[in-house]
Design an enzyme around this catalytic site. Structure first.
Site, PDB file in Angstrom:
ATOM      1  N   ASP A  82      -2.332  -0.976  -4.235  1.00  0.00           N
ATOM      2  CA  ASP A  82      -2.608  -0.134  -3.093  1.00  0.00           C
ATOM      3  C   ASP A  82      -3.935  -0.226  -2.521  1.00  0.00           C
ATOM      4  OD1 ASP A  82      -3.908   1.167  -5.150  1.00  0.00           O
ATOM      5  OD2 ASP A  82      -2.681   3.131  -4.890  1.00  0.00           O
ATOM      6  N   SER A  83      -4.745  -1.060  -2.950  1.00  0.00           N
ATOM      7  CA  SER A  83      -6.054  -1.321  -2.366  1.00  0.00           C
ATOM      8  C   SER A  83      -5.774  -2.188  -1.055  1.00  0.00           C
ATOM      9  CB  SER A  83      -6.743  -2.189  -3.333  1.00  0.00           C
ATOM     10  OG  SER A  83      -6.266  -3.188  -3.605  1.00  0.00           O
ATOM     11  N   ASP A 121       1.759  -2.303  -7.533  1.00  0.00           N
ATOM     12  CA  ASP A 121       1.429  -0.758  -7.603  1.00  0.00           C
ATOM     13  C   ASP A 121       2.355   0.299  -7.347  1.00  0.00           C
ATOM     14  OD1 ASP A 121      -1.251   0.047  -8.697  1.00  0.00           O
ATOM     15  OD2 ASP A 121      -2.372  -0.442  -7.059  1.00  0.00           O
ATOM     16  N   LYS A 151       2.504  -1.068 -11.713  1.00  0.00           N
ATOM     17  CA  LYS A 151       1.256  -0.551 -12.146  1.00  0.00           C
ATOM     18  C   LYS A 151       1.322   0.867 -11.766  1.00  0.00           C
ATOM     19  CE  LYS A 151      -2.993  -1.396 -10.782  1.00  0.00           C
ATOM     20  NZ  LYS A 151      -3.338  -0.185 -10.264  1.00  0.00           N
ATOM     21  N   GLU A 153      -1.233   4.707 -12.149  1.00  0.00           N
ATOM     22  CA  GLU A 153      -2.404   5.218 -12.425  1.00  0.00           C
ATOM     23  C   GLU A 153      -2.213   6.497 -13.542  1.00  0.00           C
ATOM     24  OE1 GLU A 153      -4.982   6.062  -9.023  1.00  0.00           O
ATOM     25  OE2 GLU A 153      -4.845   3.962  -8.430  1.00  0.00           O
ATOM     26  N   GLU A 220     -11.085   0.759 -15.161  1.00  0.00           N
ATOM     27  CA  GLU A 220     -11.767   0.772 -13.884  1.00  0.00           C
ATOM     28  C   GLU A 220     -13.032   1.672 -13.997  1.00  0.00           C
ATOM     29  OE1 GLU A 220      -9.804   0.767 -10.093  1.00  0.00           O
ATOM     30  OE2 GLU A 220     -11.623   1.183  -8.954  1.00  0.00           O
TER      31      GLU A 220
HETATM   32  O1  KIV Z   1      -5.095  -1.301  -6.145  1.00  0.00           O
HETATM   33  C1  KIV Z   1      -6.127  -2.254  -6.745  1.00  0.00           C
HETATM   34  O2  KIV Z   1      -6.299  -3.195  -6.172  1.00  0.00           O
HETATM   35  C2  KIV Z   1      -6.137  -1.886  -8.243  1.00  0.00           C
HETATM   36  C3  KIV Z   1      -7.178  -2.769  -8.850  1.00  0.00           C
HETATM   37  C4  KIV Z   1      -8.379  -2.706  -8.278  1.00  0.00           C
HETATM   38  C5  KIV Z   1      -6.946  -2.707 -10.148  1.00  0.00           C
HETATM   39  O3  KIV Z   1      -5.623  -0.970  -8.631  1.00  0.00           O
END
Ligand code: KIV
Length: 303
Positions: A82-83, A121, A151, A153, A220
């Protein structure tokens, strides 16, 4: 990307890039490289790498073409993070990213790759409500985008979500330490796990994620010594970002790694190229040719 700033890293000298190790099947399979295996990397391969003590790289990707470059380079795991919010979609952070947006980007990354395990994510607000909500969202990424895993959090608080996903057949990578979706609660992008109590909580989060069925855990912005302790106490691989050299794997946001992100980068980033400079130069050369009348030349014209 994390807002923790440090002086911008310089691109490394233009030494020739190392070639990935040759492909091999079966127990000798290396995670980095091995592009000719004819199948995607699986969570079992990651488990085997942990047992073998083999470190591996992970990068983010948000589109098919860039993903294909990383796939050809032998990167075994690509994260549609989600970056994408702040590195692809023009938002300030990851919070506004929607499931529909990430499903679309994940589909592109899957279509652009042949070998990488593609991890998507789960965006903010798409899984925290309940295990059922997590499963509904996770299933979309597998069914509509072709992701191999998701993924999310959170540690102890997300155990039921992870259990629901894994039980239903959705592999889960957990993400603890600095969790960017909680930036408003954490009060900024700062190192997590400092002090005995916070360190014990981080370890408990990691163990809870493993017990719930996660196949890996991202750490992280965690002190190096603590990340190494967590890594030693887990059977599943740890993937570090700003967590030092003791993790089983390392992940970077690709635009940071390749020098496309503008401005100062976090201290933990190593910049391996200067794409912002290279692309800017290319655009300026093109513009100068157009303005000066030297492009298109006779060789570019049809008759
Ligand atoms: O969203 C992302 O890119 C991340 C990584 C930095 C682990 O969660």
């Amino acid at each position: 990307m994390s807002e923790q700033h440090s002086p911008k890293q310089q691109p490394t000298a233009s030494a020739p890039a190392p070639t990935p190790p040759a492909a091999s099947e079966g127990p000798g399979l290396t995670l980095y490289g091995g592009t000719g295996t004819g199948r995607r990397v699986t969570v079992r391969d990651l488990a085997r790498a942990k047992q073998a003590g083999e470190r591996w790289p992970m990068l983010t990707a948000y589109d098919a073409m860039i993903a294909s470059v990383f796939d050809d380079a032998g990167i075994p795991v690509l994260l549609v993070g989600d970056s994408a919010g702040n590195n692809h979609l023009g938002y300030e952070n990851t919070i506004p990213v929607t499931v529909d947006q990430l499903v679309m980007l994940t589909g592109a990354v899957v279509r652009g790759t042949k070998r990488a395990l593609v991890v998507a994510d789960l965006p903010f607000g798409s899984y925290q409500v309940s295990p059922a909500q997590a499963l509904e969202t996770g299933a979309r990424f597998l069914k509509e985008a072709g992701a191999g895993a998701v993924k999310l959090e959170g540690g102890v608080a997300m155990v039921r979500q992870v259990e629901a996903l894994v039980t239903a057949g959705v592999p889960v990578m957990a993400h603890i330490g600095l969790t960017p979706q909680s930036v408003n609660v954490l009060g900024g992008y700062r190192v997590q796990g400092r002090g005995d109590e916070a360190a014990a909580q981080l370890l408990a989060d990691a163990k809870a994620m493993q017990a719930a069925g996660a196949f890996a855990v991202v750490l992280e912005l965690v002190p190096e010594e603590l990340a190494a302790r967590v890594t030693a106490q887990l059977d599943i691989p740890t993937v570090g970002i700003g967590a030092g050299a003791g993790c089983d794997a390392q992940v970077l946001v690709w635009t940071d790694m390749a020098g496309l992100t503008p401005g100062k980068l976090p201290k933990f980033v190593k910049q391996y190229a200067d794409l912002r400079g290279t692309l800017g130069d290319a655009a300026r050369s093109f513009a100068a040719d157009v303005v000066g009348g030297s492009y298109p030349g006779p060789e570019h014209a049809f008759h």
